[in-house]
Scaffold this active site. Sequence first.
Site, short mmCIF file in Angstrom:
data_model
loop_
_atom_site.label_atom_id
_atom_site.label_comp_id
_atom_site.label_asym_id
_atom_site.label_seq_id
_atom_site.Cartn_x
_atom_site.Cartn_y
_atom_site.Cartn_z
N LEU A 1 0.90 -1.15 0.00
CA LEU A 1 0.00 0.00 0.00
C LEU A 1 0.94 1.20 0.00
O LEU A 1 1.76 1.35 0.91
CB LEU A 1 -0.91 -0.02 1.24
N ASP A 2 0.85 2.04 -1.05
CA ASP A 2 1.80 3.14 -1.23
C ASP A 2 1.88 4.03 0.00
O ASP A 2 0.92 4.15 0.76
CB ASP A 2 1.39 4.01 -2.42
N ILE A 3 3.00 4.73 0.13
CA ILE A 3 3.21 5.61 1.28
C ILE A 3 2.14 6.70 1.38
O ILE A 3 1.75 7.10 2.47
CB ILE A 3 4.63 6.23 1.20
N ASP A 4 1.61 7.14 0.23
CA ASP A 4 0.60 8.20 0.24
C ASP A 4 -0.82 7.64 0.13
O ASP A 4 -1.77 8.39 -0.14
CB ASP A 4 0.87 9.24 -0.86
N SER A 5 -0.98 6.33 0.32
CA SER A 5 -2.31 5.70 0.34
C SER A 5 -2.62 5.25 1.76
O SER A 5 -1.71 5.04 2.57
CB SER A 5 -2.34 4.49 -0.59
#
Length: 248
Positions: free
Chosen positions: A120-124
């Site tokens: 899960l992306d850092i900005d998600s």
Amino acid sequence: MTEPLRLSKRMSELGLCSRREADEWIARGWVRVDGVVVSELGSKVFPHQRVSVERQAAAEQSKRVTILINKPVGYVSGQAEDGYQPAIALVTAANRWAEDHAPQQFHPTQLRSLVAAGRLDIDSVGLLVLTQDGRVAKQLIGEDTSVEKEYLVRVSYNKPGKLPDSDLRRLNHGLSLDGKALKPAKVRWQNDDQLSFILREGKKRQIRRMCELVGLKVLGLKRVRIGGVKLGDLPTGQWRYLSADEQF
């Protein structure tokens, strides 16, 4: 004539455990082939041979935990990088959701071999699974996984007017990334600026890149479901155990 397979690979294929667990169990003498203990790593078996494991292996496996986190922005899924903390740093006694009624007691030893089953992306934000159980990891991130993952995605359109229906259809099926066609997805509008994405694969930054291809900019992305397991009311930055009656 059928070729023999590595015993650890065969055990993974049979759904008994992960390959790493298989090697550990073989080394401990917990694996039998046609009733005979096999303790040499790298041993091979034919598909018709019967593979069984000792009760100690099943008992150890049952102690392995799977943890669900509502990941906030700013945390990475796996190893720490560029000064950012990994999501596992959130797994503390203080951060456990007060409404988690699972019978397990938290102990720091549960952090050993706890790995993220998917990115899960850092900005998600949203649902992230950490597990000690190789079977869960294989189910969620194995090559042949077909477990659905559902996301709510807030977007803005960078062209005049509204996203054409033809581009919405392309989001559902017809886009390619890295020279390879994407599997069919289920994409529909939730409201004027939010889409629901249901995917059966997980390429790096897939949703953001899909949106770019049709002129959409992602403003926020939240994973709300993995298979049959929902994020629900789990507060941001807190975690709970996967309960015995939940299935991905």
